[in-house]
Enzyme design. Structure first.
Site: not given
Ligand SMILES: O=P(O)(O)OC[C@H]1O[C@H](OP(=O)(O)OP(=O)(O)O)[C@H](O)[C@@H]1O
Ligand SMILES: Nc1ncnc2[nH]cnc12
Length: 178
Positions: A61, A98
């Site tokens: 991204r 994460e």
């Protein structure tokens, strides 16, 4: 106002890719040219007065915002990619996400000693991806002091992790409570 336009264009998916994660999906921003353009304009104007030699964007991204920003600034774009995607000689760094761990790579010849590099990604969570990206650039002799993001998840602690690694973050919008 512009920040609100961009924030509204981000879609949230609950429990993706696993329970407990609020996934902030930036791909919906790309479908709204006004919001997409506003991201590039805000990143560009935040760095007015800086002189960068290259933009580095992290797979995948980070490519979406890093490449158009590089064109807007008239400088080169360098991809940092997941393993075994880059065809020439690379160096690697492992990092924590994460929700998992991974490895990033950069072409050895993509950064020259002394290059002042602006790092770009869509989202700052733990900061692991961006610190690994900075480590790659620094190992090749580049300066990696600044990182720009569209989205920040401030409750996850990425800001402190970046500052501890001497990286100054800039984030267009924040999503609290993640
Ligand atoms: O601050 P962090 O905790 O490191 O997390 C942020 C990173 O995680 C996401 O990428 P992901 O690794 O999911 O890859 P993708 O862009 O290829 O989907 C996102 O695009 C950032 O690169
Ligand atoms: N909560 C999240 N939403 C979207 N991308 C992410 N990358 C890491 N954490 C994320």
């Amino acid at each position: 106002m512009t920040t609100e336009l961009i924030k509204k264009a981000v879609t949230t998916i609950v429990d993706y890719p696993k329970p407990g994660i609020l996934f902030r999906d930036v791909t919906s921003v790309l479908q709204q040219p006004e919001a997409f353009q506003a991201c590039i304009d805000m990143l560009k104007s935040n760095y007015d007065g800086h002189t960068f030699d290259k933009i580095v964007g992290t797979e995948a991204r980070g490519f979406l915002f890093g490449a158009p920003l590089a064109l807007a600034l008239g400088i080169g774009f360098v991809p940092v990619r997941k393993p075994r995607k880059l065809p020439r000689e690379t160096i690697s760094e492992s990092y924590e996400l994460e929700y998992g761990t991974d490895v990033l790579e950069i072409h050895k010849d993509a950064i020259s000693p002394g290059d002042n590099v602006l790092m770009i990604d869509d989202l700052l969570a733990t900061g692991g991806t961006m610190v690994a990206t900075a480590n790659l650039i620094r190992r090749l002799g580049g300066k990696a002091d600044h990182a720009g993001f569209v989205i920040s998840l401030p409750d996850i602690g990425g800001d402190a992790k970046l500052r501890a690694a001497n990286i100054t973050p800039y984030c267009i919008c924040e999503f609290e409570g993640d």
